[in-house]
Design a protein around this motif. Structure first.
Motif, PDB file in Angstrom:
ATOM      1  N   ASN A 128       2.318  -1.720  -5.006  1.00  0.00           N
ATOM      2  CA  ASN A 128       1.224  -2.697  -4.916  1.00  0.00           C
ATOM      3  C   ASN A 128       0.139  -2.294  -3.927  1.00  0.00           C
ATOM      4  O   ASN A 128      -0.950  -2.859  -3.954  1.00  0.00           O
ATOM      5  CB  ASN A 128       1.762  -4.079  -4.547  1.00  0.00           C
ATOM      6  N   GLU A 129       0.435  -1.357  -3.052  1.00  0.00           N
ATOM      7  CA  GLU A 129      -0.540  -0.914  -2.056  1.00  0.00           C
ATOM      8  C   GLU A 129      -1.395   0.259  -2.538  1.00  0.00           C
ATOM      9  O   GLU A 129      -2.342   0.642  -1.869  1.00  0.00           O
ATOM     10  CB  GLU A 129       0.188  -0.523  -0.762  1.00  0.00           C
TER      11      GLU A 129
ATOM     12  N   PRO B 260       6.559  -0.470 -10.254  1.00  0.00           N
ATOM     13  CA  PRO B 260       6.104  -1.623  -9.469  1.00  0.00           C
ATOM     14  C   PRO B 260       7.154  -2.177  -8.504  1.00  0.00           C
ATOM     15  O   PRO B 260       6.827  -2.946  -7.604  1.00  0.00           O
ATOM     16  CB  PRO B 260       5.756  -2.670 -10.534  1.00  0.00           C
TER      17      PRO B 260
END
Length: 166
Positions: free
Chosen positions: A18-19, A52
């Motif tokens: 997510n980063e 993810p």
């Protein structure tokens, strides 16, 4: 947090999926497609739904991913029960023009360090291509079980034991 590696002129990032920026994700998937599917001629579901859920270590030149690993936490991947209660390093990949310059070792040392910090006291699991057995043994991994074929390439299961307490 990015860290510049002057010798390779790469910036290393250790992050959760997510980063990553959309450009990083695109570049990562493009690199893995180039190596695993085109170069190694393995037709398999490379986008398997795990990214993810995982941490990633990527080496960047600008916004382009030139080397990467995926770190799967214990219990995350239901399709690999042999992983057990270990973290796992997978999708180890390096751009063809960086191979032979120690990039694989740098990448793996960063991955091992990340696993030790993120999952202390846990062994590390790895599906290795058989021809890389000696390389991974030099990083503390040991083979368990017999060799098997995956996507037309001989593989072995390996483990880096958890560090001894004390």
């Amino acid at each position: 947090m990015p860290m510049q590696d002057a010798r390779q002129k790469l910036t290393w990032i250790s992050c959760h999926f997510n980063e990553m920026t959309p450009h990083h994700v695109y570049s990562l998937l493009k690199l893995r497609q180039q190596i695993f599917i085109i170069e190694q001629e393995c037709i398999f579901p490379e986008i398997d739904g795990l990214d993810p859920l995982c941490d990633h270590i990527i080496a960047l030149n600008g916004n382009d991913v030139l080397a990467a690993v995926r770190i799967v936490g214990p219990g995350i991947d239901p399709d690999h029960v042999e992983q057990g209660d270990r973290s796992a390093i997978g999708r180890v990949v390096a751009s063809e023009n960086l191979r032979g310059q120690g990039i694989g070792r740098q990448l793996m040392l960063r991955a091992i360090d990340h696993c030790g910090q993120r999952f202390p006291g846990k062994a590390i699991y790895l599906n290795a291509q058989l021809h890389l057995k000696t390389f991974y043994e030099g990083l503390g991994f040991v083979q368990f079980g017999n060799a098997y074929e995956e996507d037309g390439i001989p593989h072995i299961c390996m483990e880096r034991p958890a560090p001894a307490e004390g």
